[in-house]
Design an enzyme around this catalytic site. Structure first.
Site, PDB file in Angstrom:
ATOM      1  N   ASP A 104       0.904  -0.873  -0.039  1.00  0.00           N
ATOM      2  CA  ASP A 104      -0.083   0.048   0.143  1.00  0.00           C
ATOM      3  C   ASP A 104       0.914   1.354   0.085  1.00  0.00           C
ATOM      4  OD1 ASP A 104      -2.032   1.670  -0.089  1.00  0.00           O
ATOM      5  OD2 ASP A 104      -3.275   0.792   1.641  1.00  0.00           O
TER       6      ASP A 104
HETATM    7  C1  BGC Z   1      -5.066   3.276  -0.024  1.00  0.00           C
HETATM    8  C2  BGC Z   1      -5.268   2.162  -0.925  1.00  0.00           C
HETATM    9  C3  BGC Z   1      -4.925   3.121  -2.166  1.00  0.00           C
HETATM   10  C4  BGC Z   1      -3.709   3.639  -2.144  1.00  0.00           C
HETATM   11  C5  BGC Z   1      -3.521   4.384  -3.639  1.00  0.00           C
HETATM   12  C6  BGC Z   1      -3.641   4.126   0.080  1.00  0.00           C
HETATM   13  O1  BGC Z   1      -3.928   5.231   0.958  1.00  0.00           O
HETATM   14  O2  BGC Z   1      -4.934   2.730   1.368  1.00  0.00           O
HETATM   15  O3  BGC Z   1      -6.516   1.549  -0.893  1.00  0.00           O
HETATM   16  O4  BGC Z   1      -5.108   2.128  -3.429  1.00  0.00           O
HETATM   17  O5  BGC Z   1      -3.528   4.824  -1.221  1.00  0.00           O
HETATM   18  O6  BGC Z   1      -4.350   5.610  -3.783  1.00  0.00           O
END
Ligand code: BGC
Length: 764
Positions: free
Chosen positions: A276
């Site tokens: 993530d």
């Molecule tokens: C979130 C993810 C997301 C990623 C990209 C993160 O803060 O937890 O679910 O895909 O950002 O935007």
């Protein structure tokens, strides 16, 4: 002259030959073996490819030029043109594609369809429908030039306050697994990727990048990993995204046992694992674990480069991860040179979004057939949310849609008269609230603002002029924080409004309906007696209000059912005492000591009453269940369960059929029943029947035995319960398993790093 001319020609041809050989010697992705492409990389190139780009992490931070392919993308993979390595664009999210609609320099707009949130999609209990939504989402991904959708998100609704529940499907792993699989199939049918997230046990937003989820191995296997296992085995997502949290002591992205032993060795995941955004702390540990790419990750470049130079990390590990990244890139439309149109079929997707919305809306209460409308021509719309429809949640689950029809607009479009003086009061209130905004995003300020209190006279003034009252209660939320208990409960102003409006309309022989335009569970028990009907509209995308009005006026018969339980009060939730974690003011650890007893598994086993049980939802018609037939009396690898569902009412409708299993409780304790399969009928006309077939495999009989780290199906009698909800069981039958079966032995990994004593019936 002639000689020297020939000599020059010879020289030239030798030179160009060497040059051609030189060119040929640089391996190219897709033309040469992946190992050869990797072998041709410099150390720097290797490390760059192991990290993505995105957010505050661009080419050469913080001063380098910004590399953006599609404004609004979440990130990119690194490109190495000399090796034929194209970049891949990664975009959110679970309710539709999240990109910017009109970034600077673009002379056309690029709107995306806001589909219903995952929770609302799960409420359809219709995997074909979810697959179809996935197809439409994936088409927008492809036609707007992205390569991979960062979705589906399938974590378990462990606690109703969890900030991201709207992005997730259910409190039940079978629903999460089946819905997630359908979504992956749909999106990937377009030749673009998905990212199954957030792996794993991502149920808390407080201190989300450090919190340690302490979960017993049994609860992990049966509840928190089960849905991921199903999606990986059924649909092979192109990528999996590890989560922010720690799990039993380790960051998930640094945990070899999770990312390699379980995901790859046991479940045979073939794709790429990404972190993530900014997750984890130790790039070397992430690489070793098999977390192939760190997103966006630029600040770890030096660290990884040093580790590589000093042989702290084995180059073979790096090359293994690079091979998986390159395999992913090879599949992408961008690598294949797909000429995207920037013109997905938004008209067709609007219809798909609306159909999904109508099927995800749940009718919770309908006293004396208050719904559908009967002779209603004019409506009084109470509550600010009647004029500001909440299409979806905030954060990476958001979608930049062209419009989200509001409830008042939709009523008017459908030919109803909307009480104008009341509308004016709310519009003025909304204007005032919006003007107060300074730094916050004005898009959401009304959603999070307290409701406008109305005096009894203001309510009374509407009664004569309108046929019915609708009171809309709104809630929004998103990643990064939990919903507060005060948001779970209705405020005094909201409850007063429901009471006053209901009493005033009842006194005039008219009805009052509550609509819940919410992303997560709210309290209902302390106000639900006032209105005649309650419609759980969820946050169902840009067409949600139109879908809802179709249900209110009876154009569509509601068929949604709850994919989670609505408790009588928050204190009844099994994790209420431990959520979000300890210490309460700044949690470090979250001990999941409710174990496997999440949601209905707890309420049913411990006989705790709920306001609306798991699987519950009303219809405008009635269904009769009959003729249950099992393929045998003894279980042998598989069991088929057949039954007939008949529409015995006067309105056409669909019905979600739920199969629960009550397993023998001999060696280890089990929940009193668990959902093992479900199906949705087609649209049945009055009098029409449909035969439903549901299947059980040996794994659906099994529980996880921690002492031998195995899935075991215990011998004895299993009761099959076919329900219209988890409490409304319509048919039962049983079969026996003559011998206890060890269905699968798995690795004894992921030990809790702190003591956790799971709740049991015996130790309660
Ligand atoms: C979130 C993810 C997301 C990623 C990209 C993160 O803060 O937890 O679910 O895909 O950002 O935007």
């Amino acid at each position: 002259m002639k000689k020297s001319y020939l000599f020059i020609l010879l020289l030239l041809s030798v030179f160009s030959l060497t040059n051609a050989q030189e060119v040929r010697r640089i391996p190219q992705l897709g033309k040469d073996k992946i190992e050869d492409v990797i072998a041709a990389m410099t150390r720097e190139e290797k490390v760059y490819l192991l990290m993505g780009l995105g957010e505050n992490c661009w080419l050469n931070p913080p001063t380098g030029p910004k590399t953006v392919i599609i404004a609004g993308e979440a990130g990119l993979t690194w490109a190495i043109p000399r090796l034929g390595i194209t970049p891949a664009v990664l975009t959110d999210g679970p309710a539709g594609l999240r990109i910017e609609s009109h970034p600077e320099g673009l002379n056309f707009t690029r709107y995306c369809t806001a589909f219903p949130t995952a929770t609302a999609l799960a409420s359809t209990w219709n995997t074909d429908l979810v697959e179809n939504v996935g197809k439409a989402m994936g088409n927008e991904v492809l036609e707007y030039g992205s390569d991979c959708l960062l979705s589906p998100a399938i974590n378990i609704h462990r606690n109703p306050l969890s900030g991201r529940n709207f992005e997730y499907y259910s409190e039940d792993p079978v629903i999460a697994g089946k819905m997630g699989s359908a979504m992956v199939r749909g999106v990937q049918s377009n030749g673009v990727g998905t990212s199954l997230k957030h792996f794993a046990a991502n149920n808390i937003e407080t201190n989300r990048t450090t919190i340690n989820a302490v979960v017993s191995q049994r609860a992990l296997r049966e509840i928190y990993l089960r849905g991921f296992e199903m999606v990986v085995k059924e649909s092979q997502p192109w990528t999996v995204m590890t989560s922010y949290n720690r799990l039993n002591g380790f960051y998930t992205s640094e945990n070899y046992d999770l990312v390699t032993t379980i995901l790859r060795d046991e479940w045979k995941f073939q794709g790429m694992v990404m972190s993530d955004w900014w997750a984890g702390a130790d790039a070397v540990a992430q690489m070793n674990a098999g977390n192939d790419i760190i997103m966006p990750g630029c600040h770890q470049r030096e660290e990884l480069l040093k580790a590589l130079k000093n042989k702290i990390i084995d180059e073979k590990v790096i090359d293994r991860n690079l091979a998986r990244i390159l395999t992913f890139i090879l599949r992408t439309p961008r690598y294949k040179g797909y000429a995207y149109s920037n013109k997905p079929n938004l008209e067709a997707h609007r219809e798909i979004s609306k159909n999904a919305a109508t099927e995800g809306i749940v009718l919770l209460k309908n006293d004396k057939n208050a719904l559908p409308f009967n002779n209603v021509k004019s409506v009084a719309l109470f509550g600010k949310t009647s004029y500001r429809y909440i299409a979806g949640g905030t954060g990476s689950g958001e979608v930049n849609y062209q419009y989200a029809t509001t409830i008042n607009e939709s009523f008017e479009k459908n030919g109803f008269k909307v009480a104008k003086p009341l509308e004016a009061i709310y519009k003025q209130f909304i204007d005032t609230v919006t003007k107060k905004v300074t730094k916050e995003n004005p898009k959401f300020v009304v959603d999070f603002h307290a409701e406008l209190p109305l005096g009894k006279e203001q309510v009374a003034a509407q009664v004569k002029k309108t046929d019915i009252a609708i009171i809309t209660i709104g809630r929004n939320g998103g990643e990064g924080w939990e919903r507060k208990l005060t948001e779970f409960n209705l405020t005094d102003t909201e409850k007063q409004l429901i009471k006053d409006v209901s009493e005033a309309y009842h006194a005039a022989g008219k009805k009052a309906i509550v609509v819940l335009n919410i992303g997560g569970v709210v309290a209902t028990a302390d106000w639900r007696d006032y209105p005649d009907a309650i419609l759980l509209a969820w946050q169902t995308g840009q067409e949600g209000a139109n879908a809802m009005v179709d249900i209110l006026k009876g154009k569509v018969n509601p068929s949604g059912k709850l994919p989670m339980s609505f408790p009588m009060s928050y204190s009844d939730v099994p994790s209420a005492k431990t959520f979000p974690g300890e210490p309460a003011d700044n949690p470090v650890n979250a001990v999941y000591n409710e174990g496997i007893y999440v949601g209905y598994r707890y309420y049913d086993t411990f006989k705790v009453p709920t306001a609306y049980e798991f699987g519950y939802g009303l219809s405008y018609t009635q269904f009769q269940y009959s003729n249950i037939q099992l393929s045998g009396k003894e279980f042998n690898n598989e069991m088929t369960v057949k039954l007939t569902v008949k529409n015995t009412g006067k309105t056409a409708g669909k019905e979600a059929v739920e199969l629960y299993l009550h397993a023998p409780n001999v060696e280890i304790e089990k929940p009193s029943q668990e959902l093992k399969a479900f199906a949705k009928t087609g649209l049945l006309k009055p009098g029409e029947s449909q035969e439903i077939t549901l299947k059980l495999d040996t794994r659906s009989l099994a529980s996880f035995w921690t002492n031998i780290s195995s899935w075991v199906a215990e011998k004895g009698t299993y009761e099959v319960r076919i329900g219209a909800s988890s409490k409304d069981i319509r048919l039962t039958s049983s079969f026996t398993l003559p011998q206890t079966v060890i269905v699968e032995k798995v690795h004894q990994v992921l030990y809790p790093n702190r003591p956790v004593t799971d709740l049991t019936v015996a130790n309660k």
